[in-house]
Design an enzyme around this catalytic site. Structure first.
Site, PDB file in Angstrom:
ATOM      1  N   ALA A  10       0.807  -1.216   0.000  1.00 17.28           N
ATOM      2  CA  ALA A  10       0.000   0.000   0.000  1.00 17.28           C
ATOM      3  C   ALA A  10       0.844   1.273   0.000  1.00 17.28           C
ATOM      4  O   ALA A  10       0.326   2.370  -0.142  1.00 17.28           O
ATOM      5  CB  ALA A  10      -0.934   0.004   1.211  1.00 17.28           C
ATOM      6  N   CYS A  11       2.156   1.129   0.148  1.00 16.71           N
ATOM      7  CA  CYS A  11       3.069   2.269   0.257  1.00 16.71           C
ATOM      8  C   CYS A  11       3.735   2.539  -1.089  1.00 16.71           C
ATOM      9  O   CYS A  11       4.394   1.660  -1.653  1.00 16.71           O
ATOM     10  CB  CYS A  11       4.127   1.974   1.316  1.00 16.71           C
ATOM     11  SG  CYS A  11       5.464   3.186   1.388  1.00 16.71           S
ATOM     12  N   GLY A  12       3.599   3.761  -1.591  1.00 24.20           N
ATOM     13  CA  GLY A  12       4.199   4.133  -2.861  1.00 24.20           C
ATOM     14  C   GLY A  12       5.712   4.011  -2.866  1.00 24.20           C
ATOM     15  O   GLY A  12       6.300   3.522  -3.836  1.00 24.20           O
ATOM     16  N   ARG A  15       6.590   0.373  -3.084  1.00 26.79           N
ATOM     17  CA  ARG A  15       6.353  -0.149  -4.439  1.00 26.79           C
ATOM     18  C   ARG A  15       7.447   0.317  -5.401  1.00 26.79           C
ATOM     19  O   ARG A  15       7.928  -0.467  -6.231  1.00 26.79           O
ATOM     20  CB  ARG A  15       4.981   0.277  -4.956  1.00 26.79           C
ATOM     21  CG  ARG A  15       3.819  -0.417  -4.272  1.00 26.79           C
ATOM     22  CD  ARG A  15       2.507  -0.172  -4.995  1.00 26.79           C
ATOM     23  NE  ARG A  15       2.222   1.226  -5.260  1.00 26.79           N
ATOM     24  CZ  ARG A  15       1.537   2.031  -4.445  1.00 26.79           C
ATOM     25  NH1 ARG A  15       1.086   1.572  -3.290  1.00 26.79           N
ATOM     26  NH2 ARG A  15       1.307   3.286  -4.778  1.00 26.79           N
TER      27      ARG A  15
END
Length: 114
Positions: A10-12, A15
């Site tokens: 969920a973390c940019g 990712r």
């Protein structure tokens, strides 16, 4: 080269770091979703030691109650125990390779250990 990333999908930033690892030729990536499979306090201590940072520097403040709980001023053992019990307190992503460990914020920090 083997690389392990403690990842939050969920973390940019997490990712983007994973994408760098996957796009680097010769890197065999192991992905651990730490919110599902939390590292132990001992493993966290080793990761932070190898990264040259304190557990407090690896503490996620944004979106957590870490400050209200006094964790930034707590002992290493208290911070590590809290992180192991509640992995949302772990700042991400952590990446470990043969060349070391980095807390990859920003994501380009991962290049130091590739």
């Amino acid at each position: 080269m083997k690389a392990t990333i403690w990842h939050n999908p969920a973390c940019g930033t997490s990712r983007k770091t994973l994408a760098i690892l996957q796009e680097t030729p010769g890197v065999d990536v192991t992905v651990i979703e730490y919110l599902v499979d939390a590292p132990s306090a001992d493993k966290l201590a080793q990761l932070y030691r190898d990264a040259g940072i304190t557990p407090q520097q690896g503490l996620r403040l944004r979106g957590t109650d870490a400050e209200e709980r006094g964790l930034p001023q707590a002992s290493d053992a208290q911070v590590l125990a809290a992180m192991a019990a509640e992995p949302k307190l772990i700042e991400r992503p952590l990446v470990e390779t043969d060349k070391g460990v980095r807390l990859c914020r920003p994501q380009d920090v991962v290049l130091e250990i590739l």
